[in-house]
Design an enzyme around this catalytic site. Structure first.
Site, short mmCIF file in Angstrom:
data_model
loop_
_atom_site.label_atom_id
_atom_site.label_comp_id
_atom_site.label_asym_id
_atom_site.label_seq_id
_atom_site.Cartn_x
_atom_site.Cartn_y
_atom_site.Cartn_z
N HIS A 106 33.00 32.14 45.97
CA HIS A 106 31.87 32.18 46.91
C HIS A 106 31.83 33.53 47.59
O HIS A 106 32.87 34.06 48.00
CB HIS A 106 32.00 31.09 47.97
CG HIS A 106 30.98 31.18 49.07
ND1 HIS A 106 31.30 31.45 50.38
CD2 HIS A 106 29.62 31.06 49.03
CE1 HIS A 106 30.20 31.48 51.11
NE2 HIS A 106 29.17 31.25 50.31
N SER A 107 30.64 34.13 47.68
CA SER A 107 30.44 35.39 48.40
C SER A 107 31.37 36.48 47.86
O SER A 107 31.36 36.76 46.67
CB SER A 107 30.65 35.14 49.90
OG SER A 107 30.19 36.22 50.67
N TYR A 108 32.18 37.10 48.73
CA TYR A 108 33.12 38.13 48.27
C TYR A 108 34.13 37.56 47.25
O TYR A 108 34.66 38.31 46.42
CB TYR A 108 33.86 38.71 49.48
CG TYR A 108 35.09 39.51 49.13
CD1 TYR A 108 34.99 40.83 48.69
CD2 TYR A 108 36.35 38.94 49.25
CE1 TYR A 108 36.12 41.56 48.35
CE2 TYR A 108 37.48 39.66 48.92
CZ TYR A 108 37.37 40.96 48.48
OH TYR A 108 38.50 41.68 48.15
#
Length: 279
Positions: A106-108
């Site tokens: 998720h995300s980074y």
């Protein structure tokens, strides 16, 4: 001398019988606890990788759903120090897992799984995540001219000096989302109480992690899936679609959710993971 009598065995038998009767009675009343879901040895292990401004607790409901489907699930405590550093630690964790693996970022966390290369990984799943090409970096991808819309800017984004053994002189400069802005930027589609809990679990990320060029992307060799968050205020949806077009062509879906879709819509996120694992 009178012989000793061992009452232990009858007592244990009586306890066992009593317990068995209790289970039957509770079952008849509908009060028995549901059986724990055992992991299916024939299914791949799902490894969940959180991103910046979060920790593994954000995966709680997704993990529960996946375990209910019989998948063995593990989470990775992402240090948020940089793609090379973090992916090296993730690879060490994966080396302890037997059998096929599905990585979910998720995300980074997407930048981390992109830089993770393990022969047992059979699928990548990106949840509103960065999926950089070689040489790209997070801050460069968040170019407001090309892909406007991110609200991850000062004063919402704050900096602080933290202790960090991996940083120069044992220190590092980390970024975090300030409390007044966290709910409306990171997860505007969850309740105030849930957002407060997420803020309490927030982990700051090294500023250099956003500036470090990515290495060879694992998605060039590993089948990948991408779930776009249409209401994302961290990674603009248009940027997500661009990255997905390279990393997961034909395997991209969208959800009407904020950046932290894993918290607001865990069943939908889990469904994409199950699809990838089944493929």
């Amino acid at each position: 001398m009178p012989s000793s009598v061992n009452f232990g065995r009858p007592r244990r038998a009586l306890v066992a019988i009593t317990a068995a009767i209790a289970v039957v009675v509770l079952g008849m009343l509908g009060l028995a606890a549901p059986p724990a879901h055992a992991a299916d040895p024939g299914k791949p292990t799902i490894v969940l990788v959180h991103g910046a401004f979060a920790d593994s607790s954000g995966w709680r409901d997704v993990a529960a759903t996946l375990r209910g489907e019989g998948y063995p699930v593990q989470t990775f405590d992402n240090p948020l120090r940089g793609p090379a550093h973090d992916s090296a630690l993730l690879e060490k964790k994966l080396a302890t897992i037997s059998g096929p693996i599905v990585l979910v970022g998720h995300s980074y966390g997407g930048a981390v799984i992109t830089n993770t290369h393990d022969p047992d990984v059979v699928a990548n799943v990106y949840i509103a995540a960065f999926a950089p090409e070689r040489g790209e970096f997070v801050q460069g991808l968040l170019n407001p001219i090309t892909y406007p819309g991110s609200r991850l800017l000062p004063p919402a984004l704050q900096l602080k000096v933290v202790d960090d053994p991996s940083g120069p002189g044992g220190k590092n400069l980390d970024g975090y989302i300030a409390r007044p802005y966290f709910h409306e930027i990171f997860a505007q589609d969850v309740s105030t109480a849930t957002a407060a809990d997420m803020y309490a679990h927030q982990k700051s990320a090294a500023l250099v992690a956003n500036l470090e060029p990515s290495g060879d992307p694992s998605w060039r060799k590993v089948p990948s899936w991408y779930l776009v968050s249409r209401q994302d205020r961290v990674i603009p949806p248009a940027l997500q679609r661009f990255m997905a077009s390279r990393a997961a062509p034909g395997r991209t879906s969208e959800i009407n959710a904020a950046h932290a879709s894993l918290v607001s819509q865990p069943d939908a996120v889990a469904a994409v993971v199950v699809k990838a694992a089944g493929a």
